[in-house]
Design an enzyme around this catalytic site. Sequence first.
Site, mmCIF file in Angstrom:
data_model
loop_
_atom_site.group_PDB
_atom_site.id
_atom_site.type_symbol
_atom_site.label_atom_id
_atom_site.label_comp_id
_atom_site.label_asym_id
_atom_site.label_seq_id
_atom_site.Cartn_x
_atom_site.Cartn_y
_atom_site.Cartn_z
ATOM 1 N N THR A 181 46.784 77.614 64.436
ATOM 2 C CA THR A 181 45.202 77.252 64.475
ATOM 3 C C THR A 181 44.762 77.064 65.959
ATOM 4 O OG1 THR A 181 46.133 74.891 64.451
ATOM 5 C CG2 THR A 181 45.291 76.120 62.417
ATOM 6 N N GLY B 254 42.783 77.266 69.231
ATOM 7 C CA GLY B 254 41.693 77.742 69.688
ATOM 8 C C GLY B 254 40.639 77.299 68.634
ATOM 9 N N THR B 255 40.994 76.624 67.759
ATOM 10 C CA THR B 255 39.835 76.011 66.532
ATOM 11 C C THR B 255 38.570 75.552 67.380
ATOM 12 O OG1 THR B 255 41.805 75.662 65.014
ATOM 13 C CG2 THR B 255 39.822 74.958 64.676
ATOM 14 N N GLY B 256 38.757 74.584 67.993
ATOM 15 C CA GLY B 256 37.873 73.611 68.630
ATOM 16 C C GLY B 256 36.818 74.425 69.345
ATOM 17 N N CYS B 257 37.444 75.542 70.365
ATOM 18 C CA CYS B 257 36.776 76.177 71.373
ATOM 19 C C CYS B 257 36.016 77.139 70.298
ATOM 20 C CB CYS B 257 37.594 77.074 72.267
ATOM 21 S SG CYS B 257 38.690 76.183 73.320
ATOM 22 N N LYS C 78 34.800 66.250 63.760
ATOM 23 C CA LYS C 78 35.560 67.251 63.143
ATOM 24 C C LYS C 78 36.696 66.623 62.224
ATOM 25 C CE LYS C 78 35.977 69.436 67.077
ATOM 26 N NZ LYS C 78 36.321 70.602 67.925
#
Length: 270
Positions: free
Chosen positions: A210, A212-215, A178
Amino acid sequence: MTSAPPRVLTVAGSDSGGGAGIQADLKAMLANGVHGMSVLTAITAQNSLGVQGAWELPAEQVEAQFRSVVDDIGVDAVKTGMLASADMVRVVAALLRTLPPEVPVVVDPVAVSKHGDALLGAEAMEAVRSEVVPLATVLTPNLTELGPVAGVELRTVQDRELAAKILLDAGASWVLVKGGHDGGDTAVDVLHGPGTRQEFSAPRADNRHTHGTGCTLASTIASYLARGYDVPSAVGAAKQYISGAIANGFALGGGIGPVDHAWQFRGSGQ
């Protein structure tokens, strides 16, 4: 009677502020057409300002949650998130090995929170590399996590390619690197797989909210895999969803607010 939607299980920590972790996973799953289920590995005291405390659950509680869901309801895909200790990594890896081999597993190697709080120590990262990476259908490290989970230092773009190759050689079927931590006007994620290197780009949103983006991205990929998409198609659909969620992230509390998991249902903007 309506037939049940695909079933996706998240194995991760709880975010009391509702922006990341189990809470974000379940919101993303609902928004993307699947039934979300959960196994909590840890409880955090967390808000828009950071993580004030974290408490890992005992192994027997994690195992009981997993068996309760899998043995009765079953799963079509699994997503893993916060596994804060080497012992927890080994517990979860052992549970994942009991799944049928056709069940896809999306691994988000959560190491640092959006606010810079460490969530995974060096010993636990080594356990992730040896125990969980070989079980990953898709591994989704960001640029902060990529080097540590691969065991290399990232100095150049070429080092990212090397790290992805190391992780593929370690057993991951696909590695999605990412690029959200890069600069520039475009956010580029790079999917590495069997003879494949594919880029997924989106305009970078001018929005600091932003959390919580990865989850959310990993859970959305798992949702589309459960729905029968192949990996590149699942990543493409998830990239589109997370780009909208980031663009519509909103202020909450005094710090970094969450992405908007329901952006599709609110129209094109806030």
